[in-house]
Structures are given as structure tokens and as C-alpha cells.
Design a protein around this motif. Structure first.
Motif, PDB file in Angstrom:
ATOM      1  N   THR A  81      59.471 -56.447  21.273  1.00 47.72           N
ATOM      2  CA  THR A  81      59.077 -55.100  21.637  1.00 47.72           C
ATOM      3  C   THR A  81      59.562 -54.178  20.535  1.00 47.72           C
ATOM      4  OG1 THR A  81      59.280 -55.636  23.966  1.00 47.72           O
ATOM      5  CG2 THR A  81      59.278 -53.315  23.392  1.00 47.72           C
ATOM      6  N   ASP A  82      58.638 -53.705  19.738  1.00 43.68           N
ATOM      7  CA  ASP A  82      58.982 -52.804  18.637  1.00 43.68           C
ATOM      8  C   ASP A  82      58.173 -51.528  18.751  1.00 43.68           C
ATOM      9  OD1 ASP A  82      60.783 -54.561  17.406  1.00 43.68           O
ATOM     10  OD2 ASP A  82      59.171 -55.581  16.343  1.00 43.68           O
ATOM     11  N   TYR A  83      58.881 -50.424  18.755  1.00 50.24           N
ATOM     12  CA  TYR A  83      58.236 -49.110  18.755  1.00 50.24           C
ATOM     13  C   TYR A  83      58.847 -48.293  17.629  1.00 50.24           C
ATOM     14  CZ  TYR A  83      56.128 -50.096  23.276  1.00 50.24           C
ATOM     15  OH  TYR A  83      55.378 -50.646  24.286  1.00 50.24           O
ATOM     16  N   ASP A 143      55.022 -56.850  26.024  1.00 55.76           N
ATOM     17  CA  ASP A 143      56.420 -56.555  25.683  1.00 55.76           C
ATOM     18  C   ASP A 143      57.352 -57.521  26.398  1.00 55.76           C
ATOM     19  OD1 ASP A 143      55.805 -54.417  24.076  1.00 55.76           O
ATOM     20  OD2 ASP A 143      56.392 -52.873  25.523  1.00 55.76           O
ATOM     21  N   ASP A 144      58.564 -57.621  25.879  1.00 58.89           N
ATOM     22  CA  ASP A 144      59.622 -58.263  26.653  1.00 58.89           C
ATOM     23  C   ASP A 144      60.448 -57.131  27.264  1.00 58.89           C
ATOM     24  OD1 ASP A 144      60.390 -59.011  23.457  1.00 58.89           O
ATOM     25  OD2 ASP A 144      61.802 -57.723  24.499  1.00 58.89           O
ATOM     26  N   VAL A 145      60.813 -57.307  28.515  1.00 59.30           N
ATOM     27  CA  VAL A 145      61.486 -56.244  29.262  1.00 59.30           C
ATOM     28  C   VAL A 145      62.813 -56.780  29.777  1.00 59.30           C
ATOM     29  CG1 VAL A 145      61.318 -54.675  31.219  1.00 59.30           C
ATOM     30  CG2 VAL A 145      59.246 -55.314  29.965  1.00 59.30           C
ATOM     31  N   TYR A 146      63.904 -56.129  29.387  1.00 60.76           N
ATOM     32  CA  TYR A 146      65.223 -56.518  29.882  1.00 60.76           C
ATOM     33  C   TYR A 146      65.454 -55.898  31.257  1.00 60.76           C
ATOM     34  CZ  TYR A 146      66.550 -58.573  25.466  1.00 60.76           C
ATOM     35  OH  TYR A 146      66.617 -59.396  24.369  1.00 60.76           O
ATOM     36  N   GLY A 184      56.251 -57.685  29.970  1.00 60.42           N
ATOM     37  CA  GLY A 184      55.588 -56.415  30.255  1.00 60.42           C
ATOM     38  C   GLY A 184      54.122 -56.541  29.879  1.00 60.42           C
ATOM     39  N   ILE A 185      53.265 -56.652  30.879  1.00 66.83           N
ATOM     40  CA  ILE A 185      51.835 -56.871  30.679  1.00 66.83           C
ATOM     41  C   ILE A 185      51.107 -55.518  30.732  1.00 66.83           C
ATOM     42  CG2 ILE A 185      49.806 -58.123  31.499  1.00 66.83           C
ATOM     43  CD1 ILE A 185      52.196 -59.910  30.653  1.00 66.83           C
ATOM     44  N   PHE A 186      50.236 -55.285  29.756  1.00 69.65           N
ATOM     45  CA  PHE A 186      49.470 -54.048  29.681  1.00 69.65           C
ATOM     46  C   PHE A 186      48.050 -54.276  30.222  1.00 69.65           C
ATOM     47  CE2 PHE A 186      52.405 -53.923  25.998  1.00 69.65           C
ATOM     48  CZ  PHE A 186      53.182 -52.849  26.413  1.00 69.65           C
ATOM     49  N   GLU A 225      48.830 -67.297  28.272  1.00 68.79           N
ATOM     50  CA  GLU A 225      49.941 -68.243  28.370  1.00 68.79           C
ATOM     51  C   GLU A 225      51.170 -67.612  27.733  1.00 68.79           C
ATOM     52  OE1 GLU A 225      49.046 -72.102  26.843  1.00 68.79           O
ATOM     53  OE2 GLU A 225      47.180 -72.241  27.966  1.00 68.79           O
ATOM     54  N   TYR A 226      52.303 -67.731  28.414  1.00 70.49           N
ATOM     55  CA  TYR A 226      53.543 -67.102  27.975  1.00 70.49           C
ATOM     56  C   TYR A 226      54.634 -68.162  27.882  1.00 70.49           C
ATOM     57  CZ  TYR A 226      50.946 -62.980  29.299  1.00 70.49           C
ATOM     58  OH  TYR A 226      49.986 -62.020  29.388  1.00 70.49           O
TER      59      TYR A 226
END
Length: 84
Positions: free
Chosen positions: A32-34, A46-49, A57-59, A66-67
Motif C-alpha cells: 500500500t503506497d500513497y 491494498d493491505d490493511v493492518y 483492501g478490495i476496491f 486470487e490473493y
């Protein structure tokens, strides 16, 4: 006593949770880079802690189907033990 914390790297998100002599690691592929509020990533999710783990984190426009993730655990015998 519950202890938790991130342990991540490039394209790799991981959280380690330790409780009652057991350590559990939950990991997933992603990043996750912003930069200045703009998303910068080769992944379309995204990956969400979370307080007690990780999530994807699915948009609405995510196309990935597949994850990759992993979970491992072990019993902490003695943190000061040296194996020769």
C-alpha cells in the motif's frame, strides 16, 4: 500478555501476534503506497493492518481474483536459548 506488531518488507505485509508463549504470523502479498494522496502500487488492492491481523483492501475496480497469504505459528520455548 498479548503483543502485536508489523514485520513487513517489499511487496510483503506481515503482522506477528504473541500470546501465552505462542507466536502467530499472518502475511500477505501486496503493498500500500500513497504519495501526496495518490495511490502508487503495482497491485489493484491494498493491505490493511488491523488490531488483530491483516486484511486485503478490495476496491470496486479490483480485478485480482486470487490473493496470496500465509499463516504460521510456533511455541516460544526460551527467547534466550541458543541452538548450536
Amino acid at each position: 500478555m498479548l503483543k502485536s506488531g508489523p514485520n513487513s518488507g517489499e511487496r510483503f505485509a506481515c503482522i506477528e501476534i504473541e500470546d501465552h508463549g505462542i507466536e502467530v504470523s499472518i502475511a500477505l502479498e501486496g503493498e500500500t503506497d500513497y504519495i501526496d494522496g495518490h495511490r502508487y502500487s503495482q497491485y489493484d488492492y491494498d493491505d490493511v493492518y488491523l488490531e488483530n491481523g491483516l486484511a486485503f483492501g478490495i476496491f470496486p475496480d479490483t480485478e485480482t481474483s486470487e490473493y496470496l497469504f500465509g499463516v504460521d505459528w510456533y511455541e516460544i520455548v526460551d527467547k534466550h536459548e541458543v541452538i548450536k
